[in-house]
Design an enzyme around this catalytic site. Structure first.
Site, PDB file in Angstrom:
ATOM      1  N   SER A  41       0.827  -1.201   0.000  1.00  0.00           N
ATOM      2  CA  SER A  41       0.000   0.000   0.000  1.00  0.00           C
ATOM      3  C   SER A  41       0.870   1.264   0.000  1.00  0.00           C
ATOM      4  O   SER A  41       1.637   1.481  -0.928  1.00  0.00           O
ATOM      5  CB  SER A  41      -0.950  -0.042   1.193  1.00  0.00           C
ATOM      6  N   ASP A 157      -5.904  -3.871  -2.113  1.00  0.00           N
ATOM      7  CA  ASP A 157      -4.857  -3.500  -1.167  1.00  0.00           C
ATOM      8  C   ASP A 157      -4.191  -4.714  -0.499  1.00  0.00           C
ATOM      9  O   ASP A 157      -4.863  -5.580   0.070  1.00  0.00           O
ATOM     10  CB  ASP A 157      -5.482  -2.613  -0.082  1.00  0.00           C
TER      11      ASP A 157
END
Length: 274
Positions: A41, A157
């Site tokens: 991320s 993610d």
């Protein structure tokens, strides 16, 4: 005698991930060698920029542009099928920062980005092809950004399955692993005000709700994974909201402070005498 191969694991955490910049600055100044970066991320985005230019100060110079007016220009709304935001404009900004359509083979430091495959419910490690596409998949917060389709996989993610990708560096042959964790444990999310403890979690918006929900699950994963790292750097950023980019300088400074505390031990264990 050949020195150990050093890997740096940079975790997710929204705005708190800007602390990675301060950590990188200190490691660079201390001449700590980094042979590979694995990022999830926010860690994937900052790791990618650093792996391309190897200069943390240049990344910090970009921070003043992270105001809400600038961020709003990067929001390209999508018809809400898999997410609210396409993320294409953010990808274009990353390309501009990195100097074009960079491939993993072009980077000065080896890099791996971690995403989550929704269909298989498992970790996906991306270390070939387009760097920007890999970063885009790694930070695709479910419900906020649209799902990224890659090689028949539907990616979101990486923090869902691997918030600080230490195991990736192990699998790539790194001997000594420095992990940077900006996700505070729930028990640390309090600060002292006068004689009362108050929780810093503010009235929630949709982004805060999603990120906070993700981080509750991540804390369970982190307790076991962080034990594998040789050094864990923990910037004190629990007081910063996951979407509060206005506190970028505070996050960077906390990254510096935490990294400076760790440098003597890192040097000792790597046998660095300077």
């Amino acid at each position: 005698m050949q020195r150990p191969k050093v890997g740096l694991a940079l975790g997710g955490g929204g705005a708190r991930g800007l602390a990675h910049i301060g950590v990188l600055e200190v490691l660079q100044e201390a001449e700590i060698p980094i042979d590979m970066i694995a990022g999830t991320s926010a860690g994937a985005a900052i790791g990618a920029i650093y792996a391309q230019g190897k200069d943390a100060k240049l990344i910090e110079d970009l921070v003043p542009t992270l105001n809400w007016r600038k961020l709003l220009t990067l929001v390209d709304l999508a018809f809400p099928r898999t997410g609210l935001i396409h993320g294409r404009k953010i990808g274009q900004l990353l390309e501009l920062i990195m100097g074009g359509k960079i491939k993993f083979s072009d980077l000065k430091i080896k890099l791996a980005c971690v995403a989550t495959d929704l269909s298989q419910c498992e970790e996906v490690v991306i270390d070939e092809g387009s760097v920007v596409d890999a970063v885009r998949a790694s930070f695709s917060i479910p419900g906020i950004f649209t799902v990224v389709r890659r090689k028949g996989q539907y990616l979101v993610d990486g923090s869902l399955v691997n918030p600080v990708p230490i195991n990736v560096l192990k699998s790539k042959g790194m001997d000594f692993i420095i992990a940077v964790n900006v996700i505070p444990d729930p028990t640390e999310r309090r600060r002292k005000v006068s004689d009362q403890d108050i929780v810093t979690f503010k009235d929630p918006n949709i982004f805060n709700v999603i990120m906070q929900s993700m981080q509750i699950a991540q804390c369970v994963l982190l307790r076991s994974s962080l034990q594998v790292a040789d050094i864990v750097i923990r910037p004190r950023v629990a007081h910063v909201g996951v979407a509060d980019f206005r506190q970028a300088n505070e996050c960077i400074n906390q990254g510096r402070i935490a990294a400076r505390d760790s440098v003597p031990e890192i040097k000792r264990r790597l046998g660095i005498t300077n």
